[in-house]
Write a protein that holds these residues in place. Structure first.
Motif, mmCIF file in Angstrom:
data_model
loop_
_atom_site.group_PDB
_atom_site.id
_atom_site.type_symbol
_atom_site.label_atom_id
_atom_site.label_comp_id
_atom_site.label_asym_id
_atom_site.label_seq_id
_atom_site.Cartn_x
_atom_site.Cartn_y
_atom_site.Cartn_z
ATOM 1 N N ARG A 1 17.531 32.518 33.209
ATOM 2 C CA ARG A 1 16.514 34.020 33.117
ATOM 3 C C ARG A 1 17.298 34.804 33.563
ATOM 4 N NH1 ARG A 1 12.333 34.694 29.281
ATOM 5 N NH2 ARG A 1 12.462 31.791 29.369
ATOM 6 N N ASP A 2 17.306 34.744 34.910
ATOM 7 C CA ASP A 2 17.776 36.677 35.511
ATOM 8 C C ASP A 2 19.380 36.939 35.513
ATOM 9 O OD1 ASP A 2 15.247 36.232 36.818
ATOM 10 O OD2 ASP A 2 15.390 35.279 38.392
ATOM 11 N N TYR A 3 19.898 35.733 34.919
ATOM 12 C CA TYR A 3 21.203 35.388 35.120
ATOM 13 C C TYR A 3 21.250 36.109 33.926
ATOM 14 C CZ TYR A 3 26.105 34.111 34.608
ATOM 15 O OH TYR A 3 27.239 35.013 33.951
ATOM 16 N N LEU A 4 20.623 35.815 32.949
ATOM 17 C CA LEU A 4 21.183 36.556 31.448
ATOM 18 C C LEU A 4 20.109 38.219 31.088
ATOM 19 C CD1 LEU A 4 20.192 34.009 29.026
ATOM 20 C CD2 LEU A 4 22.495 34.691 29.586
ATOM 21 N N SER A 5 19.224 37.818 31.804
ATOM 22 C CA SER A 5 18.478 39.761 32.009
ATOM 23 C C SER A 5 20.349 40.161 33.005
ATOM 24 C CB SER A 5 17.821 39.487 32.774
ATOM 25 O OG SER A 5 16.592 40.775 32.371
ATOM 26 N N THR A 6 20.006 40.265 33.840
ATOM 27 C CA THR A 6 21.139 40.900 34.786
ATOM 28 C C THR A 6 22.264 41.308 33.465
ATOM 29 O OG1 THR A 6 20.274 40.424 36.644
ATOM 30 C CG2 THR A 6 22.509 40.944 36.851
ATOM 31 N N MET A 7 22.995 40.975 33.452
ATOM 32 C CA MET A 7 24.341 40.780 32.715
ATOM 33 C C MET A 7 23.803 41.283 31.098
ATOM 34 S SD MET A 7 26.186 39.536 34.927
ATOM 35 C CE MET A 7 28.271 39.180 33.568
ATOM 36 N N ARG A 8 22.983 40.791 30.360
ATOM 37 C CA ARG A 8 22.455 41.787 29.240
ATOM 38 C C ARG A 8 22.165 43.551 29.727
ATOM 39 N NH1 ARG A 8 18.686 37.353 26.528
ATOM 40 N NH2 ARG A 8 20.605 35.691 25.409
ATOM 41 N N ASP B 1 33.254 43.875 18.898
ATOM 42 C CA ASP B 1 32.147 44.149 17.926
ATOM 43 C C ASP B 1 31.047 43.712 17.524
ATOM 44 O OD1 ASP B 1 33.310 46.623 17.770
ATOM 45 O OD2 ASP B 1 34.548 45.927 16.178
ATOM 46 N N VAL B 2 31.032 42.177 17.301
ATOM 47 C CA VAL B 2 29.921 40.926 17.650
ATOM 48 C C VAL B 2 28.826 41.410 18.828
ATOM 49 C CG1 VAL B 2 29.834 38.745 17.789
ATOM 50 C CG2 VAL B 2 31.961 39.704 16.068
ATOM 51 N N CYS B 3 29.373 41.121 20.237
ATOM 52 C CA CYS B 3 28.711 41.442 21.029
ATOM 53 C C CYS B 3 27.906 42.585 20.937
ATOM 54 C CB CYS B 3 29.826 41.014 22.222
ATOM 55 S SG CYS B 3 30.505 39.507 22.700
ATOM 56 N N GLY C 1 18.573 43.666 20.113
ATOM 57 C CA GLY C 1 17.363 43.400 21.236
ATOM 58 C C GLY C 1 18.206 41.974 22.184
ATOM 59 N N PHE C 2 19.603 41.304 21.091
ATOM 60 C CA PHE C 2 19.829 39.837 21.676
ATOM 61 C C PHE C 2 19.186 39.306 20.738
ATOM 62 C CE2 PHE C 2 21.445 42.003 25.396
ATOM 63 C CZ PHE C 2 22.501 42.103 25.532
ATOM 64 N N ALA C 3 18.605 39.765 19.384
ATOM 65 C CA ALA C 3 17.409 38.708 18.761
ATOM 66 C C ALA C 3 18.607 37.360 18.243
ATOM 67 C CB ALA C 3 16.957 39.259 17.779
ATOM 68 N N GLY C 4 18.288 35.806 18.724
ATOM 69 C CA GLY C 4 18.290 35.164 17.872
ATOM 70 C C GLY C 4 19.927 34.342 18.515
ATOM 71 N N ALA C 5 20.079 34.841 19.474
ATOM 72 C CA ALA C 5 20.750 35.028 21.058
ATOM 73 C C ALA C 5 20.439 33.512 21.124
ATOM 74 C CB ALA C 5 21.211 35.901 21.774
ATOM 75 N N ARG C 6 21.702 32.101 21.919
ATOM 76 C CA ARG C 6 20.941 30.811 22.251
ATOM 77 C C ARG C 6 21.142 30.558 23.212
ATOM 78 N NH1 ARG C 6 23.915 26.862 17.368
ATOM 79 N NH2 ARG C 6 23.034 27.659 15.996
ATOM 80 N N LEU C 7 21.290 31.813 24.737
ATOM 81 C CA LEU C 7 21.878 31.615 25.504
ATOM 82 C C LEU C 7 21.099 33.601 25.686
ATOM 83 C CD1 LEU C 7 24.508 29.742 27.008
ATOM 84 C CD2 LEU C 7 22.576 29.577 27.373
#
Length: 109
Positions: A66-73, A94-96, A103-109
């Protein structure tokens, strides 16, 4: 693969074909082996190192927690100069961008 990574299995940084690419593409069709992909990967690794504040290199393992993904997002969404520069010529840019805008809704990671 996303479920395994989300469960805490570390991702190992590699050059060239990773487990996903190698399993999906025959060797002659691996775009990840092209020089342009290698250059993009090197920029992404450098950018991730800067965002995380620690050097990363081939063979290193990272947990996509969660911390890694939050920082990168946050860097990708809120700081384009830092978070998106490595992605400039990526065909998925463009997809990203659309995923971040939602808000990264539906992202699996």
């Amino acid at each position: 693969m996303a479920a395994r990574l989300a469960s805490g299995v570390p991702a190992r940084i590699v050059t060239g074909a990773d487990d996903i690419c190698a399993g999906l593409c025959p060797p002659a069709e691996r775009h990840c082996e092209l020089e342009s992909a290698s250059a993009r990967d090197a920029r992404a690794l450098s950018g991730a190192s800067e965002i995380l504040g620690r050097p990363l290199g081939e063979g290193d393992e990272v947990r996509l927690d969660r911390d890694y993904l939050s920082t990168m997002r946050a860097a990708f969404r809120d700081d384009p100069a830092r978070g998106r520069t490595p992605c400039g010529d990526c065909p998925w840019f463009d997809v990203c961008t659309d995923i971040a805008a939602n808000g990264f809704a539906g992202a699996r990671l």
